[in-house]
Scaffold this motif. Structure first.
Motif, PDB file in Angstrom:
ATOM      1  N   ILE A   1      -6.970  -5.044 -13.779  1.00  0.00           N
ATOM      2  CA  ILE A   1      -7.579  -4.042 -14.656  1.00  0.00           C
ATOM      3  C   ILE A   1      -7.217  -2.631 -14.180  1.00  0.00           C
ATOM      4  N   ALA A   2      -7.245  -2.430 -12.851  1.00  0.00           N
ATOM      5  CA  ALA A   2      -6.849  -1.119 -12.325  1.00  0.00           C
ATOM      6  C   ALA A   2      -5.418  -0.795 -12.755  1.00  0.00           C
ATOM      7  N   THR A   3      -4.548  -1.810 -12.749  1.00  0.00           N
ATOM      8  CA  THR A   3      -3.156  -1.570 -13.124  1.00  0.00           C
ATOM      9  C   THR A   3      -3.032  -1.183 -14.582  1.00  0.00           C
ATOM     10  N   MET A   4      -3.763  -1.909 -15.431  1.00  0.00           N
ATOM     11  CA  MET A   4      -3.678  -1.597 -16.864  1.00  0.00           C
ATOM     12  C   MET A   4      -4.164  -0.182 -17.143  1.00  0.00           C
TER      13      MET A   4
ATOM     14  N   ILE B   1       0.858  -1.193   0.000  1.00  0.00           N
ATOM     15  CA  ILE B   1       0.000   0.000   0.000  1.00  0.00           C
ATOM     16  C   ILE B   1       0.888   1.235   0.000  1.00  0.00           C
ATOM     17  N   PHE B   2       2.021   1.126   0.704  1.00  0.00           N
ATOM     18  CA  PHE B   2       3.030   2.179   0.600  1.00  0.00           C
ATOM     19  C   PHE B   2       3.861   1.998  -0.672  1.00  0.00           C
ATOM     20  N   GLY B   3       4.254   0.765  -0.973  1.00  0.00           N
ATOM     21  CA  GLY B   3       5.288   0.518  -1.968  1.00  0.00           C
ATOM     22  C   GLY B   3       4.878   0.891  -3.371  1.00  0.00           C
ATOM     23  N   HIS B   4       3.602   0.680  -3.716  1.00  0.00           N
ATOM     24  CA  HIS B   4       3.267   1.066  -5.073  1.00  0.00           C
ATOM     25  C   HIS B   4       3.224   2.567  -5.270  1.00  0.00           C
TER      26      HIS B   4
ATOM     27  N   GLY C   1      -2.443   5.257  -8.492  1.00  0.00           N
ATOM     28  CA  GLY C   1      -1.319   4.612  -7.818  1.00  0.00           C
ATOM     29  C   GLY C   1      -1.730   3.952  -6.513  1.00  0.00           C
ATOM     30  N   PHE C   2      -2.839   4.436  -5.907  1.00  0.00           N
ATOM     31  CA  PHE C   2      -3.272   3.859  -4.636  1.00  0.00           C
ATOM     32  C   PHE C   2      -4.224   2.680  -4.802  1.00  0.00           C
ATOM     33  N   MET C   3      -4.648   2.420  -6.038  1.00  0.00           N
ATOM     34  CA  MET C   3      -5.683   1.416  -6.253  1.00  0.00           C
ATOM     35  C   MET C   3      -5.103   0.099  -6.755  1.00  0.00           C
ATOM     36  N   VAL C   4      -3.787  -0.028  -6.812  1.00  0.00           N
ATOM     37  CA  VAL C   4      -3.218  -1.148  -7.568  1.00  0.00           C
ATOM     38  C   VAL C   4      -2.210  -1.976  -6.771  1.00  0.00           C
TER      39      VAL C   4
END
Lengths: 99, 638
Positions: free
Chosen positions: B337-340, B268-271, B314-317
């Motif tokens: 899908i959120a990442t794409m 959650i922090f790292g991404h 960035g916070f959703m993936v």
């Protein structure tokens, strides 16, 4: 800061009515929450989600009427607060279901 | 105890001899020393330079660690560095490069440039800013002390439990990681808040949000990501600290804990962290490409929108780092899908950079070379990113060198290229002379070719089945030649880095002072003298358009129109408390690492005592009088 003062005074009368109205609404919301728990109107599985929903509405009313959170005057602050809340809620919900 | 007293007496003697005997002027001598001026400074430009020196130092350290890793992998069954020592190297390399290189070097540029770009005389909280710097240095030193005392962290930069718990990593190793990151994390959070407040409140007249240069915009968004992203890391580190030091059971399944919690908190922090380090680099590229194409940035508003959207998404993936954990197909699909989706705003940015160059009058300076080299490199990193975001594919790529190649393409191709472009571009503004262009071009080509040689082939090392974080492979695996090519590339990058250091020294010794505006720049920082005077702007400028300085130049004005008459300038005074407070935290961290809770507690008490002292300090800064400002401005012009 000092320029904002006269504006606030002119708003004082109308905010009295606003305060009373939202107080009444909040009482009603609380009553609904009590009723939901004690009176078997809602299915048991829905009680907790319903109360959380009611609580969310109440918190917003607290913020905007009694704690004088004014979106127009503090646009950036409010945006940041709600973005943070959103991220927090998403993370908590995800952790609840994923872990 | 006796040794301690002896040492203290010895130090007192030594300082008495060196300062010319004990007298009342001892403190004055300290105070008039140039080092004292740097230690106590609250000037954002000096703090930026110190961030740069600190980040550069750790860059060399992390680079040496990388070279040792690649040297070990040169031959199959090599026994140069094996087992635990190899694990320590890869852990320290990753952690150092992210937390003590990428972040501080970006903070260096943000500190030096953002206040100049928005027309401010200082940041919103200069004291906090200085504290952020010292927290970073304290955290970095604390973690790297593990090399000197032995037993460095060895659980990977992600520090997954249970491998990082006491049961499998006994001793002090992981404690250096936990406390070092905790301390430097405090500093990062402070600096992030400081930049948010600065950019929101301290813009000069006419500098509306949609007239801010893109580097300021990206710094703003990445500060917001720091604000939301670092608390989960702090929380996670506290959990692991209590687990290791005080026997808590957050991750112990037998006691009702769950190790997956750490993975979630970390990512959650790292991404967002990935976007924290890449967004400012995007901003630098936008400035460089627009300046050296002599064109306004194509699609400015869409660039701003894309930046905000990347920050939000960035916070959703975060869970795409955990596809193989077993969250189930529904969660995996949602996060895939959120990442794409993130590829969309990033694609907007790439096309905007290309269209900015299209039809522009392009000058290939070193900064521009880095920016142009960045575009295809970053796109390749992005494409492998989309490949990795597909869960079925990810099951194949997971924990292989393919992943290593992917994140080095985005972190070096994005962040490091951006940082180097930023240094070449803004060097004249910070120091008053340019870096040598000829050496710069050598530096770029060596670094660029070395980089692709190292990491392009690592995609294939991964696809051929080599897992990451292993210290050797067998001759019959067929991986020898490609690993050797990769190692040669790594050494080329090392030569390029040495060339950069040579360039810094060479350019200093052959420095030719440049004027205000050596690159024919567009934004506010180029309207003031180089190097910028300590008060930045004698008169705050009035901004009338996007690319404010360019607008004035096109109107035929040589300078910005002032927004205020010349008057006394209010400045914050230097303060020694930031470093003293941080010293308390450093001692505390060191105490907890050595499992001496007394020292740990004493350090904390000392730090809070110093904060208490600070809160009663009545220092409202000082004023620079008008005649002094005039004198400085005249001296610069003559």
């Amino acid at each position: 800061m000092e320029q904002a003062k006269p504006q606030q005074e002119s708003q004082a009368t109308e905010s009295d009515a606003k305060h009373l109205a939202s107080f009444a609404v909040m009482i009603v919301l609380t009553a609904i929450a009590f009723a939901a728990v004690t009176m078997d109107i809602v299915p048991p599985a829905m009680v907790v989600p319903l109360i959380i929903g009611l609580a969310a509405i109440q918190v917003m009313m607290q913020f905007f009427t009694f704690m004088h959170l004014d979106f127009k005057k503090h646009r950036i602050t409010v945006t940041f607060i709600f973005t943070g809340l959103l991220f927090g809620v998403i993370c908590v919900v995800a952790l609840k279901y994923l872990v | 105890m006796a040794t301690l007293v002896t040492i203290i007496v010895f130090i007192l003697f030594l300082s008495a001899i060196l300062t010319g005997g004990y007298n009342k002027e001892l403190m004055d001598r300290f105070r008039s020393h140039w080092l004292w001026d740097w230690i106590t400074t609250v000037d954002h430009k000096k703090i930026g330079i110190m961030y740069g020196i600190g980040g550069g130092f750790f860059f060399i350290l992390g680079g040496i660690e990388a070279l040792l890793i690649r040297t070990q992998l040169f031959y199959p069954n090599n026994d140069f560095i094996v087992g635990r020592a190899f694990n320590e190297l890869l852990t320290m390399h990753g952690t150092t490069m992210i937390f003590f290189v990428a972040m501080p070097l970006l903070f260096a540029l943000m500190n030096m440039i953002v206040p100049l770009q928005i027309g401010a005389r200082d940041v919103a909280f200069p004291f906090l800013n200085a504290m952020g710097l010292w927290f970073f240095i304290a955290g970095g030193i604390l973690m790297n002390l593990s090399w000197l005392f032995g037993n460095a962290p060895d659980a990977g930069w992600t520090n997954y439990v249970p491998i990082a718990a006491n049961e499998y990593s006994a001793g002090t190793g992981i404690d250096y990681y936990v406390l070092g990151l905790q301390i430097s994390g405090f500093g990062t959070l402070m600096s992030g808040i400081n930049f948010l407040a600065t950019i929101i409140n301290m813009r000069t007249e006419g500098m509306s949000f949609l007239r801010m240069p893109l580097f300021t915009w990206t710094s703003f968004i990445s500060s917001a990501l720091i604000l939301f992203g670092f608390p989960p890391l702090t929380a996670g580190l506290f959990l692991i600290m209590f687990e290791r030091l005080f026997g808590a059971n957050f991750f112990d399944v037998a006691a009702g804990g769950n190790p997956i919690i750490w993975e979630h908190l970390f990512w959650i922090f790292g991404h967002p962290e990935v976007y924290i380090v890449v967004l400012p680099a995007f901003g630098i590229m936008s400035e460089v490409i627009s300046t050296f194409s002599k064109k306004r940035l194509f699609g400015y508003t869409s660039m701003v929108f894309a930046t905000i959207l990347i920050g939000f998404l960035g916070f959703m993936v975060w869970a795409h780092h955990m596809f193989t954990v077993g969250m189930g197909p529904v969660a995996n699909s949602i996060f895939a899908i959120a990442t794409m989706t993130i590829a969309v705003p990033t694609g907007i940015k790439v096309f905007n950079w290309l269209f900015t160059m299209w039809g522009g009058k392009i000058r290939f300076t070193t900064a521009m070379l880095y920016a142009v080299g960045f575009i295809p490199t970053f796109v390749m990193g992005g494409v492998t990113g989309v490949m990795l975001s597909t869960p079925p594919g990810d099951y194949q790529y997971h924990d292989s060198y393919f992943v290593v190649a992917h994140f080095h393409y985005v972190l070096i191709g994005g962040t490091v290229f951006g940082i180097l472009a930023g240094f070449y571009y803004w060097w004249p503004k910070i120091f008053g002379y340019k870096l040598n262009e000829k050496l710069g071009k050598w530096n770029f080509w060596l670094f660029f070719i070395g980089f692709h040689l190292t990491f392009l082939i690592q995609h294939f090392i991964g696809l051929f089945g080599m897992p990451r974080r292993v210290f050797t492979y067998q001759p019959e695996d067929g991986l020898t030649l490609i690993n050797q090519i990769s190692t040669v590339g790594a050494y080329m990058m090392a030569v390029a880095t040495i060339l950069f250091v040579v360039n810094v020294i060479y350019s200093y010794r052959h420095r030719v002072p440049v004027g205000n505006d050596p690159w024919d720049g567009r934004t506010l920082e180029w309207s003031i003298p180089s190097p910028a005077p300590f008060y930045n702007f004698a008169q705050l400028p009035k901004v009338r358009a996007l690319d404010a300085f360019w607008h004035e130049k096109m109107k035929g004005n040589k300078e910005m129109e002032p927004a205020e008459p010349l008057g006394p300038i209010h400045m914050p005074s230097n303060n020694h408390l930031p470093i003293v407070i941080v010293l308390g935290f450093f001692i505390s961290g060191l105490g907890f690492v050595f499992r001496s809770n007394e020292v740990g507690a004493l350090g904390l008490i000392f730090a809070f005592l110093m904060m208490f002292v600070r809160s009663f300090e009545k220092d409202h800064g000082y004023h620079v009088e008008t005649d002094e400002v005039e004198k400085v401005e005249k001296g610069v012009k003559a």
